[in-house]
Design an enzyme around this catalytic site. Structure first.
Site, short mmCIF file in Angstrom:
data_model
loop_
_atom_site.label_atom_id
_atom_site.label_comp_id
_atom_site.label_asym_id
_atom_site.label_seq_id
_atom_site.Cartn_x
_atom_site.Cartn_y
_atom_site.Cartn_z
N ARG A 99 0.66 -1.19 -0.03
CA ARG A 99 -0.06 -0.07 -0.01
C ARG A 99 0.90 1.08 -0.05
O ARG A 99 0.22 2.30 -0.58
CB ARG A 99 -0.97 -0.09 1.11
CG ARG A 99 -2.15 -1.14 0.90
CD ARG A 99 -3.10 -1.15 1.97
NE ARG A 99 -2.61 -1.66 3.28
CZ ARG A 99 -2.51 -2.82 3.79
NH1 ARG A 99 -2.89 -3.93 2.93
NH2 ARG A 99 -1.86 -3.17 4.71
N GLU A 152 6.51 -11.10 14.30
CA GLU A 152 5.89 -11.68 15.55
C GLU A 152 5.97 -13.19 15.30
O GLU A 152 6.06 -14.02 16.36
CB GLU A 152 4.67 -11.25 15.89
CG GLU A 152 4.74 -9.94 16.32
CD GLU A 152 3.02 -9.46 16.21
OE1 GLU A 152 1.90 -10.16 16.30
OE2 GLU A 152 2.99 -8.29 15.96
#
Length: 179
Positions: free
Chosen positions: A63, A100
Site C-alpha cells: 500500500r 512476531e
C-alpha cells in the site's frame, strides 16, 4: 487538520476478524476510491515531503506504493519502491527484520539512492514498526539520508513509534491519524 482527519476517518472501513480472528483490519480501499479524499491525502503527504526537504519518496510494499507514487509526483520528487525480497530485478540491497511469527526481508535497487538523497518513507499503517525500521536501515545502507516517515494511520496500541524513535535519529515521524 480536523477537516482532513474527519474526511480520512470517514473513508476507512473496519473489517472485523481479518486477516485472522481478533484483528480489526483498517481497509483504505474506500479512501482510495474517493477522489477528493485521495487527493487530500496525497496533498498532505506531499506537504510533509516538501517540508522535510525530501528529494525522494520511498513507498513500502504494497500500500505504500499506492500512496507514495502520487505523493512523489505531487511534490516533484522521484519514487523508489521498497519491495519484498526477490521482486526486484538486478542488483539489490536487502534488509532482514523480525516479525512476531518469523522474519522477512525487503529490498531496494542499490543504484536508486545516492548520498545526496533525503528520503521520506511513506506507508499506510504504522503498527509495530518493524518494516519501517528495516526500511530506514536499508536507506542508510544505500548511502542516503532519512528525511522522515509519513503514515496515514498509526495504531498507537502497538507502540511502533517507540521502536522507530531511535531508528529515526531525530528525523520526524508524522501520522495523519492516530487510532
Amino acid at each position: 487538520m480536523t477537516e482532513l482527519r474527519q474526511l480520512l476517518l470517514s473513508r476507512i472501513r473496519e473489517v472485523a476478524d481479518y486477516p485472522e480472528p481478533g484483528v480489526m483490519f483498517k481497509d483504505i480501499t474506500p479512501l482510495l476510491a474517493d477522489p477528493a479524499a485521495f487527493t487530500a491525502l496525497t496533498d498532505a503527504f506531499a506537504e510533509i515531503a516538501v517540508r522535510t526537504g525530501a528529494t525522494k519518496v520511498v513507498g513500502l510494499e504494497a500500500r505504500g506504493f499506492i500512496l507514495g507514487a502520487p505523493v512523489a509526483v505531487r511534490a516533484g520528487l522521484g519514487f523508489i519502491p521498497v519491495r519484498k525480497a526477490g521482486k526486484l530485478p538486478g542488483a539489490t540491497l536487502g534488509q532482514r527484520y523480525d516479525l512476531e511469527y518469523g522474519s522477512a526481508e525487503i529490498e531496494v535497487h542499490a543504484e536508486d539512492l545516492a548520498a545526496d538523497d533525503r528520503v521520506l518513507v511513506v506507508d499506510d499503517v504504522l503498527a509495530t514498526g518493524g518494516t519501517a525500521e528495516a526500511s530506514l536501515q536499508l536507506i542508510r545502507r544505500a548511502g542516503a539520508q532519512v528525511a522522515g516517515v509519513a503514515v496515514l494511520m498509526e495504531l498507537s496500541f502497538l507502540d511502533g513509534r517507540t521502536r522507530l524513535t531511535a531508528a529515526l535519529d531525530g528525523a520526524p515521524l508524522e501520522a495523519l491519524l492516530t487510532v
